[in-house]
Design a protein around this motif. Structure first.
Motif, PDB file in Angstrom:
ATOM      1  N   ALA A  37      61.019 -23.530  50.874  1.00 54.58           N
ATOM      2  CA  ALA A  37      60.228 -24.044  49.764  1.00 54.58           C
ATOM      3  C   ALA A  37      58.754 -23.990  50.119  1.00 54.58           C
ATOM      4  N   GLY A  38      57.928 -23.544  49.183  1.00 55.22           N
ATOM      5  CA  GLY A  38      56.500 -23.534  49.464  1.00 55.22           C
ATOM      6  C   GLY A  38      55.735 -22.631  48.535  1.00 55.22           C
ATOM      7  N   ARG A  39      54.422 -22.542  48.795  1.00 53.28           N
ATOM      8  CA  ARG A  39      53.533 -21.716  47.988  1.00 53.28           C
ATOM      9  C   ARG A  39      52.670 -20.872  48.916  1.00 53.28           C
ATOM     10  N   VAL A  40      52.374 -19.664  48.467  1.00 53.82           N
ATOM     11  CA  VAL A  40      51.522 -18.751  49.215  1.00 53.82           C
ATOM     12  C   VAL A  40      50.247 -18.531  48.411  1.00 53.82           C
ATOM     13  N   PHE A  41      49.108 -18.604  49.087  1.00 53.75           N
ATOM     14  CA  PHE A  41      47.812 -18.418  48.449  1.00 53.75           C
ATOM     15  C   PHE A  41      47.178 -17.144  48.995  1.00 53.75           C
ATOM     16  N   LEU A  42      46.917 -16.200  48.119  1.00 58.01           N
ATOM     17  CA  LEU A  42      46.376 -14.904  48.508  1.00 58.01           C
ATOM     18  C   LEU A  42      44.867 -14.911  48.304  1.00 58.01           C
ATOM     19  N   THR A  43      44.111 -14.659  49.380  1.00 57.02           N
ATOM     20  CA  THR A  43      42.648 -14.690  49.298  1.00 57.02           C
ATOM     21  C   THR A  43      42.058 -13.404  49.871  1.00 57.02           C
ATOM     22  N   PHE A  44      40.950 -12.971  49.289  1.00 60.72           N
ATOM     23  CA  PHE A  44      40.249 -11.761  49.718  1.00 60.72           C
ATOM     24  C   PHE A  44      38.794 -12.100  50.035  1.00 60.72           C
ATOM     25  N   ASP A  45      38.294 -11.598  51.154  1.00 60.36           N
ATOM     26  CA  ASP A  45      36.909 -11.834  51.564  1.00 60.36           C
ATOM     27  C   ASP A  45      36.081 -10.556  51.474  1.00 60.36           C
ATOM     28  N   ASP A  46      34.760 -10.735  51.403  1.00 60.64           N
ATOM     29  CA  ASP A  46      33.749  -9.699  51.639  1.00 60.64           C
ATOM     30  C   ASP A  46      33.481  -8.775  50.458  1.00 60.64           C
ATOM     31  N   GLY A  47      33.962  -9.062  49.271  1.00 61.59           N
ATOM     32  CA  GLY A  47      33.589  -8.302  48.094  1.00 61.59           C
ATOM     33  C   GLY A  47      32.422  -9.004  47.390  1.00 61.59           C
ATOM     34  N   PRO A  48      32.175  -8.636  46.118  1.00 65.08           N
ATOM     35  CA  PRO A  48      32.882  -7.596  45.370  1.00 65.08           C
ATOM     36  C   PRO A  48      32.319  -6.206  45.688  1.00 65.08           C
ATOM     37  N   ILE A  49      33.233  -5.246  45.850  1.00 65.76           N
ATOM     38  CA  ILE A  49      32.855  -3.856  46.058  1.00 65.76           C
ATOM     39  C   ILE A  49      33.694  -3.004  45.112  1.00 65.76           C
TER      40      ILE A  49
END
Length: 316
Positions: A37-49
């Protein structure tokens, strides 16, 4: 696992800390009863490109929301990336319901010698007086100007949500209630994974900056639980050394199952739990998914990103 069906909900409460990061908002899926059971958080760094536009296309196809921690230097065309469509990508991030966070104006480039990009947390930060302006106002004003009417949208969190470049620093209200094993109160907290690699990811100056951002400006700082990064940053084709989705899936599931995951099992240390129980934050970088000077990221890694999203959705 719980399935989050409310993918368009953007207004969130700071008291729930990690819930600010709206990510992997899935379609209804058949979940195994034995799945963690749980949640996954997807994050992106260093944009926007420019490649951010392709990421947004894939996220739209998957009906997934992510968080983008951005550097406004790309809007000025001074970030040294393929970035002539950076403003278009920025506006799409907000217009399509993703969360926008503050990653400093120049990725702390003002503290590095000319021509040097790589750094460590220990060398990336000088002091609060020097570094604070690169978060406020330098990374807020140009973003809001470029967003125009979109600046008022609630998922534009450029003035309330931050990630410190190079530093796995967490600082947000009620830390002790969020992470019962941290004993951190409301002070800056360095993740155990970061402590184990202190020369790379821990910075006293960065921690002080995170505290000032929070206490003076009500900007909360978020680190990460798992960094999906190349096995060899020094390779001429570093993008092509990104581990496969199956490896990241195993790490996620291990954390959600409540067991201790060891990044360096041979040493018997560097073990960790997710900062917030049953919540795993993944750090990725926009540029890892482009074809260019770092290798065939779009050809090799974009399919792996899709695979990771699909397998997590299938698990619920």
């Amino acid at each position: 696992m719980q399935i989050q069906r409310n993918g368009t909900s953007l207004i969130v409460h700071l008291s729930f800390a990690v819930s600010m990061i709206l990510a992997l908002c899935t379609l209804p899926a058949a979940a195994s009863e034995s799945a963690a059971a749980g949640r996954v958080f997807l994050t992106f760094d260093d944009g926007p490109i420019n490649i951010t536009l392709d990421l947004l296309d894939e996220l739209k196809r998957q009906q997934v929301k992510a968080t983008f921690f951005i550097n406004a230097i790309h809007l000025d065309g001074r970030g040294g990336e393929n970035e002539d469509r950076a403003k278009e990508a920025l506006r799409r991030i907000v217009a399509e319901g993703h969360v926008l966070g503050n990653h400093s104006y120049d990725h702390m480039g003002h503290n590095r010698a000319a021509g040097v990009y790589a750094s460590t947390a220990a060398s990336a930060y000088r002091d609060v007086e020097t570094d604070l302006p690169y978060f406020i106002p330098m990374n807020i004003a140009p973003v809001n100007d470029a967003l125009g009417e979109l600046a008022a949208w609630p998922n534009n969190q450029i003035g309330t949500l931050a990630r410190l470049p190079f530093a796995n620093v967490w600082a947000f209200p009620n830390m002790s209630s969020v992470c019962t094993w941290c004993d951190a109160s409301n002070n800056a907290f360095w993740h155990p994974d970061a402590r184990a690699r202190a020369d790379l990811e821990v910075s006293e100056a960065g921690g002080q900056l995170a505290e000032v951002l929070q206490k003076r400006y009500k900007i909360d700082s978020f680190g990460w639980d798992i960094q999906w990064m190349p096995a060899d940053w020094t390779s001429p084709a570093s993008n092509e050394t990104l581990p496969p989705a199956t490896k990241i899936e195993r790490e996620i599931v291990t954390l959600l199952d409540g067991g201790r995951y060891c990044a360096q099992p041979a040493q018997g240390e560097s073990c960790k739990l997710p900062l917030r129980s049953k919540n795993v934050v993944i750090l990725a970088h926009d540029f890892l998914f482009e074809n260019g000077s770092r290798g065939r990221g779009k050809d090799i890694n974009m399919p792996q990103l899709i695979k990771l999203i699909e397998v997590l959705k299938a698990r619920g």
